[in-house]
Design an enzyme around this catalytic site. Structure first.
Site, PDB file in Angstrom:
ATOM      1  N   HIS A 241      -7.087  -4.554  10.503  1.00  0.00           N
ATOM      2  CA  HIS A 241      -6.858  -4.350   9.058  1.00  0.00           C
ATOM      3  C   HIS A 241      -5.594  -5.074   8.593  1.00  0.00           C
ATOM      4  O   HIS A 241      -4.658  -5.276   9.360  1.00  0.00           O
ATOM      5  CB  HIS A 241      -6.860  -2.862   8.668  1.00  0.00           C
ATOM      6  CG  HIS A 241      -5.647  -2.076   9.045  1.00  0.00           C
ATOM      7  ND1 HIS A 241      -5.661  -0.707   9.171  1.00  0.00           N
ATOM      8  CD2 HIS A 241      -4.362  -2.433   9.316  1.00  0.00           C
ATOM      9  CE1 HIS A 241      -4.450  -0.279   9.485  1.00  0.00           C
ATOM     10  NE2 HIS A 241      -3.657  -1.299   9.583  1.00  0.00           N
TER      11      HIS A 241
ATOM     12  N   GLU B 145      -9.613  -1.869   5.627  1.00  0.00           N
ATOM     13  CA  GLU B 145     -10.191  -1.572   6.926  1.00  0.00           C
ATOM     14  C   GLU B 145     -11.402  -2.470   7.183  1.00  0.00           C
ATOM     15  O   GLU B 145     -11.903  -3.118   6.251  1.00  0.00           O
ATOM     16  CB  GLU B 145     -10.612  -0.088   6.964  1.00  0.00           C
ATOM     17  CG  GLU B 145      -9.472   0.897   6.711  1.00  0.00           C
ATOM     18  CD  GLU B 145      -8.478   1.025   7.875  1.00  0.00           C
ATOM     19  OE1 GLU B 145      -8.462   0.158   8.769  1.00  0.00           O
ATOM     20  OE2 GLU B 145      -7.707   2.007   7.865  1.00  0.00           O
TER      21      GLU B 145
ATOM     22  N   ASN C 288      -7.155  -2.593  14.610  1.00  0.00           N
ATOM     23  CA  ASN C 288      -8.559  -2.878  14.276  1.00  0.00           C
ATOM     24  C   ASN C 288      -8.698  -4.092  13.346  1.00  0.00           C
ATOM     25  O   ASN C 288      -9.760  -4.327  12.795  1.00  0.00           O
ATOM     26  CB  ASN C 288      -9.210  -1.643  13.618  1.00  0.00           C
ATOM     27  CG  ASN C 288      -8.554  -1.275  12.297  1.00  0.00           C
ATOM     28  OD1 ASN C 288      -7.591  -1.912  11.867  1.00  0.00           O
ATOM     29  ND2 ASN C 288      -9.079  -0.244  11.646  1.00  0.00           N
TER      30      ASN C 288
ATOM     31  N   ASP D 111       0.822  -1.220   0.000  1.00  0.00           N
ATOM     32  CA  ASP D 111       0.000   0.000   0.000  1.00  0.00           C
ATOM     33  C   ASP D 111       0.852   1.264   0.000  1.00  0.00           C
ATOM     34  O   ASP D 111       2.079   1.208   0.156  1.00  0.00           O
ATOM     35  CB  ASP D 111      -0.973  -0.015   1.199  1.00  0.00           C
ATOM     36  CG  ASP D 111      -0.290  -0.402   2.512  1.00  0.00           C
ATOM     37  OD1 ASP D 111       0.956  -0.358   2.576  1.00  0.00           O
ATOM     38  OD2 ASP D 111      -1.004  -0.757   3.460  1.00  0.00           O
TER      39      ASP D 111
HETATM   40  P1  PGA Z   1       2.439  -1.336  12.595  1.00  0.00           P
HETATM   41  O1  PGA Z   1       1.237  -1.335  11.565  1.00  0.00           O
HETATM   42  O2  PGA Z   1       3.397  -2.366  12.113  1.00  0.00           O
HETATM   43  O3  PGA Z   1       3.001   0.055  12.529  1.00  0.00           O
HETATM   44  O4  PGA Z   1       1.865  -1.680  13.934  1.00  0.00           O
HETATM   45  C1  PGA Z   1       0.712  -2.538  11.137  1.00  0.00           C
HETATM   46  C2  PGA Z   1      -0.483  -2.291  10.268  1.00  0.00           C
HETATM   47  O5  PGA Z   1      -1.158  -1.256  10.450  1.00  0.00           O
HETATM   48  O6  PGA Z   1      -0.753  -3.128   9.397  1.00  0.00           O
END
Ligand code: PGA
Length: 250
Positions: free
Chosen positions: A145, A150, A143, A74
């Site tokens: 995702h 999302e 959450n 992404d």
């Molecule tokens: P993070 O993010 O590794 O910064 O915790 C993971 C994600 O949002 O997929």
């Protein structure tokens, strides 16, 4: 959604650094076995130590990444590649500049593309033309995702432009000067795109991920937790530290 559920292989390492080494070893072993593999890469805090270990193996243990093709999950919409918070910049800083990836073989979605919808289709085509992703590395949001899919995202979703959830904007504000500066939109591989990878390695560390991990792998497969879609994939390894695993089985 009629596919039977398949329990993922869940590995609980002794600590976050151990989890990162374990994941790096999985990735490095794939690269050594198939030097021209197609790898799916992730950004965020979680993979930083994984990439550091890959760089170490490149420097000290002959890990050759020159023939690997990579596709990132992404990118924020509206951030140019040179912006310090863009995911292209992240990948250059944390991996590509210090291991011997061939620049033309690294792909990060272009959040500045003039026609983002058209670009998203081209990104999918490029993955297909490369032979598909052999191994996809994933993190997970608080959450649930995966990439920027999302809660509520469809299991069949493909690469597209999405609106970020408020929790994601809040979670990612730590990388920006203020919450206002976090882009509201991103271009992301879809859940359907991710599920086509032949192998998936999801890594999570820290207690803030415990609830999302428990819902994803000990609960039902439901769009309220996008990572739960991985229950439908036959070749998933979940690598955790003890805090991230603390609510599994509860
Ligand atoms: P993070 O993010 O590794 O910064 O915790 C993971 C994600 O949002 O997929």
């Amino acid at each position: 959604m009629n596919t039977p559920m398949i329990s993922p292989n869940i590995v609980v390492c002794e600590s976050g650094p151990d989890a990162a080494r374990h994941v790096a070893d999985l990735l490095a072993s794939e690269i050594r076995t198939k030097p021209d593999m197609v790898i799916g890469l992730a950004t965020g805090g979680t993979p930083v130590d994984v990439y550091r270990e890959l760089i170490r193996q490149h420097r000290e243990a002959d890990l050759d990444c020159s023939r690997v093709t990579s596709f990132n999950l992404d990118e924020y919409v509206g951030l140019p590649s040179g912006h310090p918070q863009s995911y292209r910049y992240f990948m250059q800083q944390h991996l590509f500049d210090d291991a011997n990836f061939s620049p033309a073989k690294t792909h990060v979605p272009d959040g500045m593309a003039a026609d983002l919808d058209q670009y998203a289709k081209q990104y999918e085509q490029l993955i297909t033309q490369s032979g598909g992703i052999d191994l996809q590395l994933l993190g997970i949001g608080n959450n649930g995702h995966i990439a920027f899919n999302e809660p509520g995202s469809l299991m069949e979703s493909r690469t597209r432009v999405v609106e970020l959830a408020e929790e994601t904007i809040d979670a990612n504000a730590r990388f920006f000067e203020s919450t206002d500066q976090v882009p509201r939109r991103a271009i992301t591989m879809g859940i359907g795109t991710i599920l086509e990878a032949r192998k998936i390695v999801l890594m999570a560390t820290g207690e803030s991920k415990a609830g999302a991990i428990a819902e994803a792998f000990a609960g039902v497969c439901h769009p309220s937790n996008p990572a739960s879609a991985l229950q439908r994939h036959a070749n998933v390894v979940v690598v955790l530290d003890p805090p991230a695993a603390s609510r599994l089985g509860s």
